[in-house]
Write a protein that holds these residues in place. Structure first.
Motif, mmCIF file in Angstrom:
data_model
loop_
_atom_site.group_PDB
_atom_site.id
_atom_site.type_symbol
_atom_site.label_atom_id
_atom_site.label_comp_id
_atom_site.label_asym_id
_atom_site.label_seq_id
_atom_site.Cartn_x
_atom_site.Cartn_y
_atom_site.Cartn_z
ATOM 1 N N ILE A 1 -7.294 -1.762 8.153
ATOM 2 C CA ILE A 1 -6.798 -2.008 6.795
ATOM 3 C C ILE A 1 -5.312 -2.320 6.846
ATOM 4 O O ILE A 1 -4.524 -1.559 7.401
ATOM 5 N N SER A 2 -4.911 -3.433 6.249
ATOM 6 C CA SER A 2 -3.509 -3.814 6.180
ATOM 7 C C SER A 2 -2.813 -2.964 5.116
ATOM 8 O O SER A 2 -3.260 -2.904 3.972
ATOM 9 N N ILE A 3 -1.735 -2.297 5.517
ATOM 10 C CA ILE A 3 -0.972 -1.452 4.590
ATOM 11 C C ILE A 3 0.489 -1.878 4.666
ATOM 12 O O ILE A 3 1.068 -1.927 5.749
ATOM 13 N N ILE A 4 1.072 -2.172 3.500
ATOM 14 C CA ILE A 4 2.462 -2.617 3.438
ATOM 15 C C ILE A 4 3.309 -1.580 2.713
ATOM 16 O O ILE A 4 2.783 -0.730 1.996
ATOM 17 N N LYS A 5 4.613 -1.688 2.879
ATOM 18 C CA LYS A 5 5.544 -0.799 2.189
ATOM 19 C C LYS A 5 5.622 -1.212 0.729
ATOM 20 O O LYS A 5 5.701 -2.392 0.409
ATOM 21 N N GLY A 6 5.599 -0.237 -0.150
ATOM 22 C CA GLY A 6 5.671 -0.501 -1.583
ATOM 23 C C GLY A 6 7.100 -0.589 -2.076
ATOM 24 O O GLY A 6 8.051 -0.372 -1.333
ATOM 25 N N ASN A 7 7.243 -0.914 -3.347
ATOM 26 C CA ASN A 7 8.541 -0.987 -4.017
ATOM 27 C C ASN A 7 9.508 -1.927 -3.300
ATOM 28 O O ASN A 7 10.665 -1.594 -3.066
ATOM 29 N N THR A 8 9.021 -3.082 -2.931
ATOM 30 C CA THR A 8 9.866 -4.111 -2.345
ATOM 31 C C THR A 8 9.677 -5.409 -3.125
ATOM 32 O O THR A 8 8.722 -5.549 -3.885
ATOM 33 N N THR A 9 10.569 -6.352 -2.926
ATOM 34 C CA THR A 9 10.445 -7.640 -3.601
ATOM 35 C C THR A 9 9.727 -8.666 -2.725
ATOM 36 O O THR A 9 9.561 -9.810 -3.131
ATOM 37 N N ALA A 10 9.302 -8.249 -1.545
ATOM 38 C CA ALA A 10 8.582 -9.156 -0.647
ATOM 39 C C ALA A 10 7.253 -9.566 -1.282
ATOM 40 O O ALA A 10 6.636 -8.779 -2.000
ATOM 41 N N PRO A 11 6.810 -10.782 -1.024
ATOM 42 C CA PRO A 11 5.522 -11.205 -1.587
ATOM 43 C C PRO A 11 4.384 -10.360 -1.032
ATOM 44 O O PRO A 11 4.383 -9.992 0.143
ATOM 45 N N ILE B 1 5.793 13.742 0.752
ATOM 46 C CA ILE B 1 4.586 13.236 0.102
ATOM 47 C C ILE B 1 4.593 11.720 0.202
ATOM 48 O O ILE B 1 5.583 11.066 -0.139
ATOM 49 N N ILE B 2 3.479 11.189 0.699
ATOM 50 C CA ILE B 2 3.296 9.745 0.800
ATOM 51 C C ILE B 2 2.125 9.375 -0.105
ATOM 52 O O ILE B 2 1.057 9.981 -0.038
ATOM 53 N N SER B 3 2.357 8.388 -0.956
ATOM 54 C CA SER B 3 1.334 7.922 -1.882
ATOM 55 C C SER B 3 0.744 6.613 -1.363
ATOM 56 O O SER B 3 1.492 5.706 -0.993
ATOM 57 N N PHE B 4 -0.576 6.533 -1.322
ATOM 58 C CA PHE B 4 -1.280 5.330 -0.885
ATOM 59 C C PHE B 4 -2.056 4.746 -2.066
ATOM 60 O O PHE B 4 -2.735 5.477 -2.789
ATOM 61 N N THR B 5 -1.952 3.436 -2.240
ATOM 62 C CA THR B 5 -2.719 2.728 -3.262
ATOM 63 C C THR B 5 -3.331 1.498 -2.608
ATOM 64 O O THR B 5 -2.649 0.780 -1.873
ATOM 65 N N PHE B 6 -4.607 1.243 -2.891
ATOM 66 C CA PHE B 6 -5.333 0.139 -2.274
ATOM 67 C C PHE B 6 -5.796 -0.838 -3.343
ATOM 68 O O PHE B 6 -6.355 -0.447 -4.365
ATOM 69 N N PHE B 7 -5.537 -2.113 -3.083
ATOM 70 C CA PHE B 7 -5.825 -3.189 -4.026
ATOM 71 C C PHE B 7 -7.007 -4.005 -3.521
ATOM 72 O O PHE B 7 -7.140 -4.230 -2.319
ATOM 73 N N PRO C 1 0.448 -9.632 0.050
ATOM 74 C CA PRO C 1 -0.670 -10.434 0.584
ATOM 75 C C PRO C 1 -1.793 -10.509 -0.451
ATOM 76 O O PRO C 1 -1.789 -9.774 -1.438
ATOM 77 N N SER C 2 -2.738 -11.374 -0.209
ATOM 78 C CA SER C 2 -3.880 -11.408 -1.121
ATOM 79 C C SER C 2 -4.799 -10.231 -0.790
ATOM 80 O O SER C 2 -4.892 -9.807 0.354
ATOM 81 N N PRO C 3 -5.466 -9.687 -1.818
ATOM 82 C CA PRO C 3 -6.305 -8.504 -1.604
ATOM 83 C C PRO C 3 -7.476 -8.811 -0.671
ATOM 84 O O PRO C 3 -7.892 -9.960 -0.599
ATOM 85 N N PRO C 4 -7.962 -7.821 0.032
ATOM 86 C CA PRO C 4 -7.646 -6.394 -0.055
ATOM 87 C C PRO C 4 -6.496 -5.994 0.867
ATOM 88 O O PRO C 4 -6.317 -6.550 1.933
ATOM 89 N N THR D 1 -14.463 -2.276 -3.521
ATOM 90 C CA THR D 1 -13.590 -2.509 -2.365
ATOM 91 C C THR D 1 -12.448 -1.514 -2.337
ATOM 92 O O THR D 1 -12.127 -0.947 -1.281
ATOM 93 N N THR D 2 -11.820 -1.275 -3.482
ATOM 94 C CA THR D 2 -10.683 -0.351 -3.508
ATOM 95 C C THR D 2 -11.115 1.072 -3.182
ATOM 96 O O THR D 2 -10.401 1.794 -2.494
ATOM 97 N N ILE D 3 -12.283 1.472 -3.654
ATOM 98 C CA ILE D 3 -12.809 2.813 -3.328
ATOM 99 C C ILE D 3 -13.049 2.918 -1.823
ATOM 100 O O ILE D 3 -12.685 3.916 -1.189
ATOM 101 N N GLU D 4 -13.655 1.884 -1.236
ATOM 102 C CA GLU D 4 -13.951 1.886 0.199
ATOM 103 C C GLU D 4 -12.677 1.989 1.031
ATOM 104 O O GLU D 4 -12.585 2.783 1.961
ATOM 105 N N LEU D 5 -11.667 1.195 0.694
ATOM 106 C CA LEU D 5 -10.408 1.224 1.450
ATOM 107 C C LEU D 5 -9.722 2.584 1.336
ATOM 108 O O LEU D 5 -9.287 3.154 2.344
ATOM 109 N N ALA D 6 -9.619 3.087 0.123
ATOM 110 C CA ALA D 6 -8.963 4.380 -0.089
ATOM 111 C C ALA D 6 -9.698 5.494 0.650
ATOM 112 O O ALA D 6 -9.076 6.362 1.271
ATOM 113 N N THR D 7 -11.004 5.461 0.632
ATOM 114 C CA THR D 7 -11.802 6.502 1.283
ATOM 115 C C THR D 7 -11.630 6.458 2.802
ATOM 116 O O THR D 7 -11.528 7.501 3.454
#
Length: 160
Positions: free
Chosen positions: A19-29, A73-79, A31-34, A85-91
């Motif tokens: 699963i591709s995971i990127i850093k949040g709260n950035t102005t970088a474009p 604390i690290i928060s993960f969110t999956f798109f 990726p397309s989901p998921p 799909t989001t449930i599967e990635l998060a799980t």
């Protein structure tokens, strides 16, 4: 807090789960989901007390070392394009913290204190939904500080 260790952990999660995971709260474009996003929401939660202080010598010099535990604390969110799909990635990443990532966590002197529930974080954006699920994880780590002990003058003769 060791940011490079967090980056290594994210890379390991990607390697173990695919699963591709990127850093949040950035102005970088984005990726397309998921994909997933991580945010360090609480980088340093102080533990009790001042930590333990020990003294040691090395190369004929005296040192003092302070070791303390803290949590983060690290928060993960999956798109994704749909809820399933989001449930599967998060799980899958949730399960990494519960079992698959145990060796990485132990090798790096971390411990998982709490893995929150996978929750729906879907939002409605003007004309469509942005499907997302996520969870928070609380990790305990240790911090060490070392300083050289300077020689002290034990007796002073003030005359008299």
């Amino acid at each position: 807090m060791n940011i490079s260790l967090i980056k290594q952990m994210i890379a390991r999660i990607k390697g173990d789960t695919g699963i591709s995971i990127i850093k949040g709260n950035t102005t970088a474009p984005r990726p397309s989901p998921p994909y997933g996003v991580y945010n360090i929401t609480s980088p340093y939660i102080k533990g009790r007390g001042r930590g333990s202080i020990t003294q040691f010598t090395q190369d004929d010099k005296a040192y003092e070392k302070r070791t303390a535990e803290y949590k983060m604390i690290i928060s993960f969110t999956f798109f994704g394009k749909d809820v399933e799909t989001t449930i599967e990635l998060a799980t899958r990443v949730h399960d990494w913290f519960l079992f698959l990532g145990e060796s990485f966590i132990l090798e790096n002197n971390l411990s998982v204190r709490q893995v929150g529930n996978v929750q729906d974080r879907t939002t409605f954006l003007v004309e469509h939904y942005e499907y997302k699920h996520g969870f928070d994880v609380q990790i305990a780590a240790t911090q060490e500080q070392v300083r050289e002990i300077q020689e002290a003058i034990e007796n002073i003769n003030l005359g008299g």
